[in-house]
Design an enzyme around this catalytic site. Structure first.
Site, PDB file in Angstrom:
ATOM      1  CG  HIS A 133      -1.032  -8.762  -0.348  1.00 35.13           C
ATOM      2  ND1 HIS A 133      -0.176  -7.329  -0.555  1.00 35.13           N
ATOM      3  CD2 HIS A 133      -2.472  -8.499  -0.333  1.00 35.13           C
ATOM      4  CE1 HIS A 133      -1.735  -6.755  -0.323  1.00 35.13           C
ATOM      5  NE2 HIS A 133      -2.990  -6.970  -0.403  1.00 35.13           N
TER       6      HIS A 133
ATOM      7  CG  LEU B 143     -17.711  -0.712   5.846  1.00 35.03           C
ATOM      8  CD1 LEU B 143     -17.182   0.747   5.469  1.00 35.03           C
ATOM      9  CD2 LEU B 143     -19.309  -0.121   6.010  1.00 35.03           C
ATOM     10  N   GLY B 144     -18.309  -3.067   1.430  1.00 32.67           N
ATOM     11  CA  GLY B 144     -18.193  -2.982  -0.799  1.00 32.67           C
ATOM     12  C   GLY B 144     -17.340  -1.388  -1.129  1.00 32.67           C
TER      13      GLY B 144
ATOM     14  CE1 TYR C 182      -3.017  -2.975   0.103  1.00 30.71           C
ATOM     15  CE2 TYR C 182      -3.284  -2.722   2.893  1.00 30.71           C
ATOM     16  CZ  TYR C 182      -3.620  -3.387   1.216  1.00 30.71           C
ATOM     17  OH  TYR C 182      -4.558  -4.097   1.463  1.00 30.71           O
TER      18      TYR C 182
ATOM     19  N   GLY D  20     -17.428   1.433   0.131  1.00 32.94           N
ATOM     20  CA  GLY D  20     -17.756   1.912   0.235  1.00 32.94           C
ATOM     21  C   GLY D  20     -19.065   2.006   0.176  1.00 32.94           C
TER      22      GLY D  20
HETATM   23  N1  LIG Z   1      -6.110  -8.598   1.803  1.00 35.16           N
HETATM   24  C1  LIG Z   1      -6.128  -7.787   0.688  1.00 35.16           C
HETATM   25  O1  LIG Z   1      -6.074  -8.057  -0.497  1.00 35.16           O
HETATM   26  C2  LIG Z   1      -6.880  -7.028   0.655  1.00 35.16           C
HETATM   27  C3  LIG Z   1      -7.607  -6.327  -0.038  1.00 35.16           C
HETATM   28  C4  LIG Z   1      -8.789  -5.635  -0.462  1.00 35.16           C
HETATM   29  C5  LIG Z   1      -8.304  -4.452   0.919  1.00 35.16           C
HETATM   30  N2  LIG Z   1      -7.852  -5.044   2.271  1.00 35.16           N
HETATM   31  C6  LIG Z   1      -7.978  -4.830   3.344  1.00 35.16           C
HETATM   32  O2  LIG Z   1      -9.621  -4.324   3.790  1.00 35.16           O
HETATM   33  C7  LIG Z   1      -9.709  -2.876   4.216  1.00 35.16           C
HETATM   34  C8  LIG Z   1     -10.912  -3.059   3.860  1.00 35.16           C
HETATM   35  O3  LIG Z   1     -10.615  -2.977   2.357  1.00 35.16           O
HETATM   36  P1  LIG Z   1     -11.473  -1.582   1.476  1.00 35.16           P
HETATM   37  O4  LIG Z   1     -10.787  -0.564   2.539  1.00 35.16           O
HETATM   38  O5  LIG Z   1     -10.819  -1.631   0.406  1.00 35.16           O
HETATM   39  O6  LIG Z   1     -12.840  -1.573   1.536  1.00 35.16           O
HETATM   40  P2  LIG Z   1     -14.152  -1.117   2.459  1.00 35.16           P
HETATM   41  O7  LIG Z   1     -13.963  -1.083   3.785  1.00 35.16           O
HETATM   42  O8  LIG Z   1     -15.375  -1.797   2.115  1.00 35.16           O
HETATM   43  O9  LIG Z   1     -14.351   0.165   2.000  1.00 35.16           O
HETATM   44  C9  LIG Z   1     -14.013   1.127   2.193  1.00 35.16           C
HETATM   45  C10 LIG Z   1     -14.280   2.278   1.552  1.00 35.16           C
HETATM   46  O10 LIG Z   1     -15.520   3.063   2.120  1.00 35.16           O
HETATM   47  C11 LIG Z   1     -15.567   4.413   2.745  1.00 35.16           C
HETATM   48  N3  LIG Z   1     -15.437   4.474   3.948  1.00 35.16           N
HETATM   49  C12 LIG Z   1     -15.129   3.805   5.399  1.00 35.16           C
HETATM   50  N4  LIG Z   1     -16.049   3.905   6.015  1.00 35.16           N
HETATM   51  C13 LIG Z   1     -17.317   5.057   6.131  1.00 35.16           C
HETATM   52  C14 LIG Z   1     -18.225   5.079   6.828  1.00 35.16           C
HETATM   53  N5  LIG Z   1     -18.517   4.917   7.891  1.00 35.16           N
HETATM   54  N6  LIG Z   1     -19.501   5.819   5.623  1.00 35.16           N
HETATM   55  C15 LIG Z   1     -18.758   6.523   4.060  1.00 35.16           C
HETATM   56  N7  LIG Z   1     -17.690   5.290   3.268  1.00 35.16           N
HETATM   57  C16 LIG Z   1     -17.464   4.961   4.131  1.00 35.16           C
HETATM   58  C17 LIG Z   1     -13.683   4.944   2.685  1.00 35.16           C
HETATM   59  O11 LIG Z   1     -13.671   6.471   2.684  1.00 35.16           O
HETATM   60  P3  LIG Z   1     -12.573   7.103   2.301  1.00 35.16           P
HETATM   61  O12 LIG Z   1     -11.632   6.305   2.062  1.00 35.16           O
HETATM   62  O13 LIG Z   1     -12.745   8.356   2.297  1.00 35.16           O
HETATM   63  O14 LIG Z   1     -12.151   6.696   4.444  1.00 35.16           O
HETATM   64  C18 LIG Z   1     -13.767   4.006   1.534  1.00 35.16           C
HETATM   65  O15 LIG Z   1     -14.052   4.701   0.675  1.00 35.16           O
HETATM   66  C19 LIG Z   1      -8.606  -2.468   3.267  1.00 35.16           C
HETATM   67  O16 LIG Z   1      -7.917  -1.243   4.198  1.00 35.16           O
HETATM   68  C20 LIG Z   1      -7.438  -3.426   3.714  1.00 35.16           C
HETATM   69  O17 LIG Z   1      -7.208  -2.987   4.478  1.00 35.16           O
HETATM   70  C21 LIG Z   1      -7.337  -6.547   1.280  1.00 35.16           C
END
Ligand SMILES: NC(=O)c1ccc[n+]([C@@H]2O[C@H](COP(=O)([O-])OP(=O)(O)OC[C@H]3O[C@@H](n4cnc5c(N)ncnc54)[C@H](OP(=O)(O)O)[C@@H]3O)[C@@H](O)[C@H]2O)c1
Length: 345
Positions: free
Chosen positions: A124, A235-236, A58, A238
């Protein structure tokens, strides 16, 4: 905050973690700010979201540097999970699971994170050119060396991931590397193989109301083996928070600019999913995003959702989802929502 136990090493973490990726990678770059990201991490820790999920990829590297700044001040409050095995190449993201590389990557992560031990070190992606036992064996040596406390495997889709050696030359057949919708049988076979080498403490994969595939086999496998499950993208990306508008644009570097579920048409078509979460949330004064996190928490005591955000207010809002316990009727209502339309796979 409620605590949950991860895996064979029985490590305790807050039931909801913090995904640090959006602070440095994958989402709207123009909204990134070091100060507010640091504040979001502190707020999450203050609320008991101890698991901070990052990766060397990242940024690359800047996300671990950011997390390291917090760890330097309050290491005891945090449980740091990071990842190795993916590199950002000139044109593609490439996999590297060679043992020597993994060991060097760990030392580099320790330096960036300003700590002497990583709580959870995750692979990863498996490198298709290296038997996974070899990669996992090198990671087990890191545990023996005291650099890492426990090991995890990520099983998120392998889009555009290539072995490092062939990254710039190889042409792949159409469709290769895409995740199948019934997708986790390959992962389960890998998990069985690496369990013979060293115990798996966690599996990280996508799990959300609109991407529930991991419920089929991966979650039950983890539960039956005492392995923790980190729910990525709960959160899909977002969408499930209901704060995105169909037709809104995304910056070029934002993963959603190329995500089939984030076209104007699919964002409109999937509104019934958000409406359903909103309906359930209205009974408790909760947001759709909080319902989505409560749904993930309800899938098993071994599940720890890691919602990603770079905003303090959202980190606080997400942490509060731990107070929401959905009833059997709520869960049935969510299960009856129409399946999401649009897919990568
Ligand atoms: N192992 C892997 O290959 C892999 C792949 C993907 C993700 N991950 C991990 O999983 C974590 C979560 O996945 P993700 O971040 O991609 O997706 P997510 O958690 O489903 O969604 C993140 C998005 O939601 C928004 N958001 C978060 N809280 C919110 C709220 N309360 N109200 C409105 N919008 C909100 C964030 O906005 P802002 O950014 O503007 O805050 C961001 O755009 C990642 O951070 C990472 O650590 C791992």
């Amino acid at each position: 905050m409620e605590r949950r136990t991860i895996g064979a090493a029985a490590l305790e973490v807050g039931a909801i973690g913090l995904g640090c990726m959006p602070m440095s990678w994958g989402y709207t770059e123009s909204q990134r700010s070091l100060d507010s990201s640091l504040q979001a991490v502190h707020t999450a820790l203050d609320r008991g979201c101890s698991l901070l999920d990052t990766a060397d990829m990242y940024g690359p590297f800047t996300n671990e540097l950011l997390v390291g700044r917090v760890l330097k001040e309050r290491r005891a409050d945090a449980f740091v999970s990071t990842k190795c095995g993916l590199l950002v190449g000139e044109q593609h993201i490439v996999a590297n699971g060679r043992p020597g590389y993994v060991k060097r990557a760990c030392d580099a992560s320790l330096r960036r994170l300003q700590t002497d031990r990583i709580d959870l070190y995750q692979l990863h992606r498996a490198d298709p050119e290296v038997p996974i036992e070899e990669t996992w064996g090198a990671m087990a040596e890191l545990v023996a060396a005291g650099k890492v406390r426990s090991l995890g495997l990520c099983a998120v889709g392998a889009r555009a991931v290539r072995p490092a050696r062939t990254a710039r030359t190889e042409r792949r057949p159409a469709g290769a590397g895409r995740r199948r919708s019934r997708m986790h049988d390959g992962t389960l076979a890998q998990l069985e193989r690496i369990q013979q080498v060293f115990p798996v403490s966690s599996v990280q994969a996508e799990l959300s109301v609109w991407s529930p595939e991991a419920l089929e086999a991966l979650l039950p496998w983890c539960e039956s083996r005492g392995v923790g499950f980190l729910a990525a993208m709960p959160l899909g990306n977002g969408y499930l928070t209901g704060t995105l508008t169909p037709g809104q644009g995304f910056e070029r570097e934002d993963i959603r600019a190329r995500h089939p579920r984030f076209t104007a048409e699919m964002m409109a078509a999937n509104q019934p999913v958000v409406a359903g979460l909103r309906r359930v949330g209205a009974r408790y004064g909760a947001t759709p995003g909080q319902v989505a996190l409560a749904w993930a928490l309800a899938q098993g005591r071994h599940v720890v959702p890691v919602p990603g955000t770079k905003k303090e207010r959202w980190a606080a809002q997400n942490a509060k989802a731990v107070d929401l316990t959905l009833t059997r009727e709520d869960l049935a209502e969510i299960a009856a929502l129409p399946p999401a339309r649009g897919s990568w796979y």
